[in-house]
Write a protein that holds these residues in place. Structure first.
Motif, PDB file in Angstrom:
ATOM      1  N   LEU A   1     -13.182 -30.541 -40.740  1.00  6.78           N
ATOM      2  CA  LEU A   1     -14.187 -29.672 -41.395  1.00  6.78           C
ATOM      3  C   LEU A   1     -14.471 -30.049 -42.504  1.00  6.78           C
ATOM      4  O   LEU A   1     -15.772 -30.267 -43.191  1.00  6.78           O
ATOM      5  CB  LEU A   1     -13.993 -28.348 -41.304  1.00  6.78           C
ATOM      6  CG  LEU A   1     -14.865 -27.101 -41.708  1.00  6.78           C
ATOM      7  CD1 LEU A   1     -16.257 -27.171 -41.213  1.00  6.78           C
ATOM      8  CD2 LEU A   1     -14.088 -25.711 -41.353  1.00  6.78           C
TER       9      LEU A   1
ATOM     10  N   PHE B 298      -7.412 -30.298 -37.933  1.00  8.64           N
ATOM     11  CA  PHE B 298      -8.847 -29.631 -37.470  1.00  8.64           C
ATOM     12  C   PHE B 298      -9.715 -29.403 -38.581  1.00  8.64           C
ATOM     13  O   PHE B 298     -11.069 -29.576 -38.696  1.00  8.64           O
ATOM     14  CB  PHE B 298      -8.690 -28.502 -36.513  1.00  8.64           C
ATOM     15  CG  PHE B 298     -10.124 -28.202 -35.838  1.00  8.64           C
ATOM     16  CD1 PHE B 298     -10.604 -28.403 -34.693  1.00  8.64           C
ATOM     17  CD2 PHE B 298     -11.128 -27.192 -36.556  1.00  8.64           C
ATOM     18  CE1 PHE B 298     -11.798 -28.212 -34.103  1.00  8.64           C
ATOM     19  CE2 PHE B 298     -11.961 -26.576 -36.187  1.00  8.64           C
ATOM     20  CZ  PHE B 298     -12.694 -27.095 -34.705  1.00  8.64           C
TER      21      PHE B 298
ATOM     22  N   GLU C  15     -16.364 -33.193 -43.065  1.00  3.21           N
ATOM     23  CA  GLU C  15     -17.918 -33.018 -42.716  1.00  3.21           C
ATOM     24  C   GLU C  15     -18.607 -32.522 -43.963  1.00  3.21           C
ATOM     25  O   GLU C  15     -19.683 -32.693 -44.430  1.00  3.21           O
ATOM     26  CB  GLU C  15     -18.053 -32.052 -41.580  1.00  3.21           C
ATOM     27  CG  GLU C  15     -19.632 -31.880 -41.263  1.00  3.21           C
ATOM     28  CD  GLU C  15     -19.717 -30.752 -40.310  1.00  3.21           C
ATOM     29  OE1 GLU C  15     -21.090 -30.458 -39.891  1.00  3.21           O
ATOM     30  OE2 GLU C  15     -18.803 -29.850 -40.079  1.00  3.21           O
TER      31      GLU C  15
ATOM     32  N   LEU D 299      -9.971 -35.390 -36.224  1.00  7.07           N
ATOM     33  CA  LEU D 299     -10.192 -34.653 -34.699  1.00  7.07           C
ATOM     34  C   LEU D 299      -9.331 -35.407 -34.060  1.00  7.07           C
ATOM     35  O   LEU D 299      -8.587 -34.628 -32.815  1.00  7.07           O
ATOM     36  CB  LEU D 299     -11.641 -34.446 -34.332  1.00  7.07           C
ATOM     37  CG  LEU D 299     -12.293 -33.324 -34.776  1.00  7.07           C
ATOM     38  CD1 LEU D 299     -13.809 -33.283 -33.896  1.00  7.07           C
ATOM     39  CD2 LEU D 299     -11.689 -32.113 -34.613  1.00  7.07           C
TER      40      LEU D 299
ATOM     41  N   TYR E 277     -14.640 -17.962 -37.985  1.00  8.26           N
ATOM     42  CA  TYR E 277     -15.701 -18.503 -38.135  1.00  8.26           C
ATOM     43  C   TYR E 277     -16.433 -18.382 -39.487  1.00  8.26           C
ATOM     44  O   TYR E 277     -16.509 -17.330 -40.272  1.00  8.26           O
ATOM     45  CB  TYR E 277     -16.883 -18.168 -37.081  1.00  8.26           C
ATOM     46  CG  TYR E 277     -16.647 -18.306 -35.699  1.00  8.26           C
ATOM     47  CD1 TYR E 277     -16.964 -19.442 -35.010  1.00  8.26           C
ATOM     48  CD2 TYR E 277     -15.947 -17.535 -34.847  1.00  8.26           C
ATOM     49  CE1 TYR E 277     -16.668 -19.941 -33.805  1.00  8.26           C
ATOM     50  CE2 TYR E 277     -15.570 -17.668 -33.663  1.00  8.26           C
ATOM     51  CZ  TYR E 277     -15.777 -18.691 -33.056  1.00  8.26           C
ATOM     52  OH  TYR E 277     -15.489 -18.902 -31.725  1.00  8.26           O
TER      53      TYR E 277
ATOM     54  N   GLU F  77     -15.920 -29.559 -28.236  1.00 13.08           N
ATOM     55  CA  GLU F  77     -17.251 -29.247 -28.906  1.00 13.08           C
ATOM     56  C   GLU F  77     -17.572 -29.601 -30.386  1.00 13.08           C
ATOM     57  O   GLU F  77     -18.880 -30.013 -30.715  1.00 13.08           O
ATOM     58  CB  GLU F  77     -17.359 -27.385 -28.939  1.00 13.08           C
ATOM     59  CG  GLU F  77     -17.360 -27.145 -27.570  1.00 13.08           C
ATOM     60  CD  GLU F  77     -15.589 -26.656 -27.231  1.00 13.08           C
ATOM     61  OE1 GLU F  77     -14.955 -27.325 -27.646  1.00 13.08           O
ATOM     62  OE2 GLU F  77     -15.538 -25.773 -26.499  1.00 13.08           O
ATOM     63  N   TYR F  78     -16.637 -29.656 -31.154  1.00 15.43           N
ATOM     64  CA  TYR F  78     -16.820 -30.121 -32.554  1.00 15.43           C
ATOM     65  C   TYR F  78     -16.841 -31.547 -32.633  1.00 15.43           C
ATOM     66  O   TYR F  78     -17.897 -31.853 -33.491  1.00 15.43           O
ATOM     67  CB  TYR F  78     -15.670 -29.651 -33.491  1.00 15.43           C
ATOM     68  CG  TYR F  78     -15.872 -29.809 -34.840  1.00 15.43           C
ATOM     69  CD1 TYR F  78     -17.065 -29.549 -35.445  1.00 15.43           C
ATOM     70  CD2 TYR F  78     -14.763 -30.214 -35.742  1.00 15.43           C
ATOM     71  CE1 TYR F  78     -17.322 -29.675 -36.835  1.00 15.43           C
ATOM     72  CE2 TYR F  78     -14.934 -30.062 -37.131  1.00 15.43           C
ATOM     73  CZ  TYR F  78     -16.279 -30.036 -37.524  1.00 15.43           C
ATOM     74  OH  TYR F  78     -16.692 -30.221 -38.811  1.00 15.43           O
ATOM     75  N   ARG F  79     -16.429 -32.182 -31.785  1.00 16.07           N
ATOM     76  CA  ARG F  79     -16.570 -33.737 -31.788  1.00 16.07           C
ATOM     77  C   ARG F  79     -18.092 -34.179 -31.523  1.00 16.07           C
ATOM     78  O   ARG F  79     -18.643 -34.808 -31.881  1.00 16.07           O
ATOM     79  CB  ARG F  79     -15.739 -34.495 -30.718  1.00 16.07           C
ATOM     80  CG  ARG F  79     -15.414 -35.823 -30.942  1.00 16.07           C
ATOM     81  CD  ARG F  79     -14.439 -36.545 -30.118  1.00 16.07           C
ATOM     82  NE  ARG F  79     -13.639 -37.528 -30.423  1.00 16.07           N
ATOM     83  CZ  ARG F  79     -14.185 -38.834 -30.713  1.00 16.07           C
ATOM     84  NH1 ARG F  79     -15.603 -39.125 -30.224  1.00 16.07           N
ATOM     85  NH2 ARG F  79     -13.485 -39.938 -30.995  1.00 16.07           N
TER      86      ARG F  79
ATOM     87  N   SER G 299     -14.057 -37.384 -40.337  1.00 20.62           N
ATOM     88  CA  SER G 299     -13.739 -36.182 -39.605  1.00 20.62           C
ATOM     89  C   SER G 299     -13.427 -36.333 -38.408  1.00 20.62           C
ATOM     90  O   SER G 299     -12.785 -35.739 -37.624  1.00 20.62           O
ATOM     91  CB  SER G 299     -15.194 -35.326 -39.624  1.00 20.62           C
ATOM     92  OG  SER G 299     -15.752 -34.842 -40.811  1.00 20.62           O
TER      93      SER G 299
ATOM     94  N   ARG H 173     -19.025 -22.895 -38.314  1.00 20.91           N
ATOM     95  CA  ARG H 173     -18.112 -23.689 -37.794  1.00 20.91           C
ATOM     96  C   ARG H 173     -16.849 -22.656 -37.720  1.00 20.91           C
ATOM     97  O   ARG H 173     -16.523 -21.745 -38.173  1.00 20.91           O
ATOM     98  CB  ARG H 173     -18.007 -24.877 -38.741  1.00 20.91           C
ATOM     99  CG  ARG H 173     -18.981 -25.777 -39.052  1.00 20.91           C
ATOM    100  CD  ARG H 173     -18.836 -26.643 -37.893  1.00 20.91           C
ATOM    101  NE  ARG H 173     -19.919 -27.709 -38.279  1.00 20.91           N
ATOM    102  CZ  ARG H 173     -21.391 -27.815 -37.781  1.00 20.91           C
ATOM    103  NH1 ARG H 173     -21.546 -26.771 -37.054  1.00 20.91           N
ATOM    104  NH2 ARG H 173     -22.193 -28.646 -38.218  1.00 20.91           N
TER     105      ARG H 173
ATOM    106  N   PHE I 269     -11.614 -25.783 -29.417  1.00 27.64           N
ATOM    107  CA  PHE I 269     -13.037 -26.420 -29.889  1.00 27.64           C
ATOM    108  C   PHE I 269     -13.065 -27.944 -30.153  1.00 27.64           C
ATOM    109  O   PHE I 269     -14.112 -28.305 -30.810  1.00 27.64           O
ATOM    110  CB  PHE I 269     -13.175 -25.731 -31.473  1.00 27.64           C
ATOM    111  CG  PHE I 269     -12.922 -24.251 -31.439  1.00 27.64           C
ATOM    112  CD1 PHE I 269     -14.118 -23.476 -30.774  1.00 27.64           C
ATOM    113  CD2 PHE I 269     -12.354 -23.598 -32.158  1.00 27.64           C
ATOM    114  CE1 PHE I 269     -14.100 -22.327 -30.665  1.00 27.64           C
ATOM    115  CE2 PHE I 269     -12.223 -21.939 -32.065  1.00 27.64           C
ATOM    116  CZ  PHE I 269     -13.252 -21.558 -31.382  1.00 27.64           C
TER     117      PHE I 269
ATOM    118  N   ILE J 175     -20.730 -32.220 -32.100  1.00 23.81           N
ATOM    119  CA  ILE J 175     -21.421 -31.747 -33.237  1.00 23.81           C
ATOM    120  C   ILE J 175     -21.425 -33.056 -34.234  1.00 23.81           C
ATOM    121  O   ILE J 175     -22.579 -33.530 -34.647  1.00 23.81           O
ATOM    122  CB  ILE J 175     -20.898 -30.501 -33.948  1.00 23.81           C
ATOM    123  CG1 ILE J 175     -21.325 -29.176 -32.831  1.00 23.81           C
ATOM    124  CG2 ILE J 175     -21.482 -30.290 -35.045  1.00 23.81           C
ATOM    125  CD1 ILE J 175     -20.736 -27.875 -33.308  1.00 23.81           C
TER     126      ILE J 175
END
Length: 327
Positions: free
Chosen positions: A281, A277, A284, A296, A23, A311-313, A292, A230, A308, A315
């Motif tokens: 990031l 992935f 972004e 993904l 992270y 969840e990241y999508r 981004s 992230r 992830f 965001i």
């Protein structure tokens, strides 16, 4: 006994070493909901105080509460302007303007007044708190809990606030914004609940309401830095992924992305998905939110079970919404 503990430690480290992600902490800000471009280097905030009849104690108190709230509103706005990256390099000034117009409609300031203030502070844009009205209300009453008497009390302050932004160069009002809200404080106690004791005092509560009105308006036009974290994939068995991670940690996202993009073509579907992935990031961080999303989707096509992804999508979709061009 020691040998058993050692075995458990070996097992623990063998499991944690399999974790292929880490992270990172990031800071970012999104575009304001109401985009204001300040012409020049100075910005003037005007606090309008409406003069009115104060010949009775109640009327005098009413005017004093509105004045306290107005002062807190403009101070809160200026404070958030100062910390907003959107207004970096802008010098801020505050002016109190006394008005005696009695219309029920919140009339805009005349351009003669705006020009006069603009000349004094050399500001081509004026953010004006046109009107702020606070209405505090307090009550308390006993409640019986079996054989015991308890008191409940509350104080609430409703606020009605109107802001305008004047552009001196274009001779236009760039924004008119009405905000309404109600703040509530409540308390239970074994003795009577009163303002200034268990509850905020009347002036303190109205000051809070004023500051809240300033902060609400700032949320529309003065975005703040936000902190978040992230996930980034760093499989221990791949030196190139580790190298790209180190580059990213030093802020070199472009060179890190070059490595991740190359690895996204790996014959290992899981590695390709992890690299893709990380490409999401990197984009972004470079402000390319739609790209981004595309990375993904590519990661998901390679390895749908990668952690992830969903969840990241979410965001990224949220950031896309926050940064949509204004019509």
């Amino acid at each position: 006994m020691w040998i058993k503990k050692f075995k458990w430690l070996v097992l623990f480290f063998s499991l944690t070493s399999c974790i292929s992600y880490s992270y990172i902490d990031i800071e970012f800000y999104d575009s304001p909901q109401k985009s204001i471009v300040v012409p020049g280097e100075n910005l003037l905030v005007v606090e309008n105080l409406h003069l009115r009849n104060t010949d009775t104690p109640i009327r005098e108190l009413d005017w004093a509460l509105d004045s306290v709230a107005s002062n807190e509103a403009t101070d809160a706005l200026i404070s958030l302007f100062k910390t907003s990256p959107w207004y970096a390099g802008i010098s801020l000034f505050k002016h109190i303007y006394y008005r005696n117009d009695s219309s029920r409609v919140v009339l805009p300031l005349s351009w003669q007044v705006i020009d006069s203030l603009s000349n004094v502070y050399n500001s081509k844009m004026v953010v004006s708190l046109e009107y702020l009205k606070v209405r505090p209300y307090y009550d308390t009453y006993p409640l019986w809990r079996g054989d015991f008497k308890e008191y409940y009390g509350f104080i609430q302050v409703s606020s009605y606030t109107y802001w305008r932004i004047y552009n001196v160069e274009t001779r236009k009002i760039n924004l008119g914004q009405l905000l309404t809200d109600t703040l509530l404080w409540e308390k239970n106690d074994w003795i009577e609940v009163t303002p200034g004791n268990q509850l905020p005092g009347i002036f303190e509560a109205c000051a809070f309401a004023g500051a809240d009105a300033g902060e609400q308006f700032a949320q529309l036009i003065a975005p703040q830095w936000q902190k978040d974290s992230r996930a980034v994939y760093v499989p221990n068995t791949n030196k190139e992924m580790s190298r790209a991670y180190q580059l990213a940690m030093h802020g070199n996202w472009l060179d890190a992305a070059a490595i991740w993009q190359r690895l996204s073509s790996s014959t290992s579907k899981e590695l390709a998905a992890q690299a893709a992935f990380n490409m999401a990031l990197a984009n972004e961080m470079l402000g390319k939110f739609q790209l981004s999303i595309e990375w993904l989707d590519f990661a998901k096509s390679k390895y749908p079970h990668l952690k992830f992804l969903n969840e990241y999508r979410d965001i990224l979709q949220h950031r896309i919404e926050n940064n949509k061009p204004q019509k």
